[in-house]
Design a protein around this motif. Structure first.
Motif, mmCIF file in Angstrom:
data_model
loop_
_atom_site.group_PDB
_atom_site.id
_atom_site.type_symbol
_atom_site.label_atom_id
_atom_site.label_comp_id
_atom_site.label_asym_id
_atom_site.label_seq_id
_atom_site.Cartn_x
_atom_site.Cartn_y
_atom_site.Cartn_z
ATOM 1 N N ALA A 1 7.729 -8.738 -1.960
ATOM 2 C CA ALA A 1 7.662 -8.866 -0.498
ATOM 3 C C ALA A 1 8.436 -7.763 0.207
ATOM 4 C CB ALA A 1 8.195 -10.232 -0.074
ATOM 5 N N ASN A 2 9.499 -7.271 -0.426
ATOM 6 C CA ASN A 2 10.357 -6.278 0.216
ATOM 7 C C ASN A 2 10.114 -4.847 -0.253
ATOM 8 O OD1 ASN A 2 11.985 -7.975 1.979
ATOM 9 N ND2 ASN A 2 12.619 -8.939 0.069
ATOM 10 N N LEU A 3 9.041 -4.629 -1.026
ATOM 11 C CA LEU A 3 8.721 -3.260 -1.442
ATOM 12 C C LEU A 3 8.546 -2.376 -0.208
ATOM 13 C CD1 LEU A 3 6.201 -3.917 -4.354
ATOM 14 C CD2 LEU A 3 8.488 -2.925 -4.550
ATOM 15 N N GLY A 4 8.889 -1.128 -0.363
ATOM 16 C CA GLY A 4 8.748 -0.194 0.747
ATOM 17 C C GLY A 4 9.762 -0.437 1.845
ATOM 18 N N GLY A 5 10.808 -1.182 1.535
ATOM 19 C CA GLY A 5 11.842 -1.448 2.519
ATOM 20 C C GLY A 5 11.363 -2.255 3.711
ATOM 21 N N GLY A 6 10.260 -2.986 3.516
ATOM 22 C CA GLY A 6 9.719 -3.792 4.610
ATOM 23 C C GLY A 6 8.982 -2.972 5.657
ATOM 24 N N ASN A 7 8.613 -1.737 5.303
ATOM 25 C CA ASN A 7 7.975 -0.826 6.268
ATOM 26 C C ASN A 7 6.520 -0.514 5.955
ATOM 27 O OD1 ASN A 7 10.378 -0.447 7.826
ATOM 28 N ND2 ASN A 7 11.144 0.855 6.182
ATOM 29 N N ILE A 8 5.893 -1.267 5.096
ATOM 30 C CA ILE A 8 4.502 -0.999 4.742
ATOM 31 C C ILE A 8 3.596 -1.511 5.859
ATOM 32 C CG2 ILE A 8 2.640 -1.523 3.108
ATOM 33 C CD1 ILE A 8 4.860 -1.665 0.939
ATOM 34 N N THR A 9 2.733 -0.649 6.351
ATOM 35 C CA THR A 9 1.814 -1.019 7.434
ATOM 36 C C THR A 9 0.356 -0.992 6.991
ATOM 37 O OG1 THR A 9 1.780 1.276 8.202
ATOM 38 C CG2 THR A 9 3.384 -0.209 9.241
ATOM 39 N N GLU A 10 0.091 -0.376 5.844
ATOM 40 C CA GLU A 10 -1.292 -0.272 5.365
ATOM 41 C C GLU A 10 -1.759 -1.570 4.736
ATOM 42 O OE1 GLU A 10 -2.372 3.454 3.250
ATOM 43 O OE2 GLU A 10 -0.207 3.818 3.408
ATOM 44 N N ASN A 11 -3.048 -1.849 4.900
ATOM 45 C CA ASN A 11 -3.673 -3.013 4.301
ATOM 46 C C ASN A 11 -4.689 -2.512 3.278
ATOM 47 O OD1 ASN A 11 -5.188 -5.328 3.684
ATOM 48 N ND2 ASN A 11 -4.789 -6.184 5.717
ATOM 49 N N LYS A 12 -4.513 -2.900 2.033
ATOM 50 C CA LYS A 12 -5.363 -2.423 0.937
ATOM 51 C C LYS A 12 -6.195 -3.538 0.311
ATOM 52 C CE LYS A 12 -3.845 1.832 0.901
ATOM 53 N NZ LYS A 12 -4.672 3.031 0.841
ATOM 54 N N VAL A 13 -6.436 -4.624 1.054
ATOM 55 C CA VAL A 13 -7.162 -5.759 0.474
ATOM 56 C C VAL A 13 -8.603 -5.411 0.103
ATOM 57 C CG1 VAL A 13 -5.714 -7.542 1.519
ATOM 58 C CG2 VAL A 13 -7.755 -6.732 2.731
ATOM 59 N N ASP A 14 -9.111 -4.304 0.612
ATOM 60 C CA ASP A 14 -10.466 -3.882 0.237
ATOM 61 C C ASP A 14 -10.503 -3.239 -1.149
ATOM 62 O OD1 ASP A 14 -9.245 -1.434 0.754
ATOM 63 O OD2 ASP A 14 -10.662 -0.835 2.320
ATOM 64 N N GLY A 15 -9.314 -2.955 -1.703
ATOM 65 C CA GLY A 15 -9.245 -2.379 -3.041
ATOM 66 C C GLY A 15 -9.461 -0.888 -3.089
ATOM 67 N N GLU A 16 -9.518 -0.260 -1.959
ATOM 68 C CA GLU A 16 -9.775 1.183 -1.897
ATOM 69 C C GLU A 16 -8.460 1.958 -1.849
ATOM 70 O OE1 GLU A 16 -12.875 2.352 -2.209
ATOM 71 O OE2 GLU A 16 -13.538 0.268 -2.302
ATOM 72 N N GLY A 17 -8.434 3.075 -2.545
ATOM 73 C CA GLY A 17 -7.290 3.971 -2.476
ATOM 74 C C GLY A 17 -6.149 3.571 -3.380
ATOM 75 N N ASP A 18 -4.978 4.075 -3.013
ATOM 76 C CA ASP A 18 -3.777 3.870 -3.811
ATOM 77 C C ASP A 18 -2.836 2.887 -3.118
ATOM 78 O OD1 ASP A 18 -4.674 5.709 -5.702
ATOM 79 O OD2 ASP A 18 -3.745 7.392 -4.652
ATOM 80 N N CYS A 19 -1.942 2.338 -3.887
ATOM 81 C CA CYS A 19 -0.972 1.375 -3.394
ATOM 82 C C CYS A 19 -0.079 2.031 -2.337
ATOM 83 C CB CYS A 19 -0.124 0.860 -4.548
ATOM 84 S SG CYS A 19 1.235 -0.222 -4.060
ATOM 85 N N ALA A 20 0.117 1.324 -1.240
ATOM 86 C CA ALA A 20 0.952 1.844 -0.158
ATOM 87 C C ALA A 20 2.428 1.873 -0.535
ATOM 88 C CB ALA A 20 0.756 0.993 1.096
ATOM 89 N N ALA B 1 -2.981 3.558 -8.456
ATOM 90 C CA ALA B 1 -4.339 3.168 -8.077
ATOM 91 C C ALA B 1 -4.418 1.644 -7.964
ATOM 92 C CB ALA B 1 -5.336 3.665 -9.109
ATOM 93 N N ILE B 2 -5.111 1.173 -6.940
ATOM 94 C CA ILE B 2 -5.383 -0.252 -6.786
ATOM 95 C C ILE B 2 -6.490 -0.607 -7.778
ATOM 96 C CG2 ILE B 2 -6.270 -2.030 -5.218
ATOM 97 C CD1 ILE B 2 -3.548 -1.056 -4.340
ATOM 98 N N THR B 3 -6.320 -1.723 -8.480
ATOM 99 C CA THR B 3 -7.326 -2.184 -9.431
ATOM 100 C C THR B 3 -8.199 -3.231 -8.766
ATOM 101 O OG1 THR B 3 -5.782 -1.828 -11.263
ATOM 102 C CG2 THR B 3 -7.676 -3.258 -11.686
ATOM 103 N N LYS B 4 -9.504 -3.080 -8.928
ATOM 104 C CA LYS B 4 -10.476 -4.035 -8.382
ATOM 105 C C LYS B 4 -11.483 -4.321 -9.484
ATOM 106 C CE LYS B 4 -13.905 -4.488 -4.674
ATOM 107 N NZ LYS B 4 -14.477 -3.850 -3.470
ATOM 108 N N PHE B 5 -11.563 -5.591 -9.890
ATOM 109 C CA PHE B 5 -12.543 -5.927 -10.912
ATOM 110 C C PHE B 5 -13.163 -7.283 -10.619
ATOM 111 C CE2 PHE B 5 -8.394 -7.208 -12.517
ATOM 112 C CZ PHE B 5 -8.603 -8.484 -12.996
#
Length: 146
Positions: A80-99, A104-108
């Motif tokens: 929950a606290n990764l990125g110092g609580g400053n992550i604003t990107e949403n990667k639920v679509d599985g595209e791209g890299d972890c914020a 790489a985000i894994t989608k299967f």
């Protein structure tokens, strides 16, 4: 294999349901902005409290399970606290890299041609997976036998 007629079976299944909830929550937290991670963490704390109650009432207040629950809580708070609580990107679509870590985000697909996917940053969820293994073990809730 779990004996379904055993008196502990219903408690083991209850633990498995909570473990699955925490797994899905941990996976989702690797993908969403920090503010949403904190909201998910609140729900995780409720499930962890229920696990503690189950351990106390049905598993003889096992110290091993208690320690595994503490490890799970610590790992979920870490995610929950990764990125110092400053992550604003949403990667639920599985595209791209972890914020958070840049992996790489894994989608299967969960089942072939099901249109249902597991989407996760395997690097960021790893600490929770270690705690989950303890919870599932023969010394834990024994959900590994399901």
């Amino acid at each position: 294999m779990l004996n379904l007629d055993h008196p502990m079976a219903k408690h083991i299944f209850a633990a498995a349901q909570m473990e699955d909830f925490l797994l899905v929550s941990a996976q989702r937290m690797t993908l969403v902005p920090s503010t949403e991670r904190l909201a998910i963490l609140v729900d995780c704390h409720q499930a962890l409290d229920e696990m503690r109650r189950l351990n106390h009432e049905q598993f003889s207040a096992s110290q091993f399970i208690s320690d595994a629950i503490a490890d799970a809580q610590e790992s979920l708070e870490q995610i929950a606290n990764l990125g110092g609580g400053n992550i604003t990107e949403n990667k639920v679509d599985g595209e791209g890299d972890c914020a958070s870590c840049g992996s790489a985000i894994t989608k299967f697909e969960t089942y072939p041609q099901s249109d249902r996917y597991v989407i996760v940053c395997h690097q960021c969820v790893r600490p929770f997976m270690q705690a989950k293994s303890k919870l599932q073990s023969s010394q834990g809730f024994r959900t590994c036998f399901i």
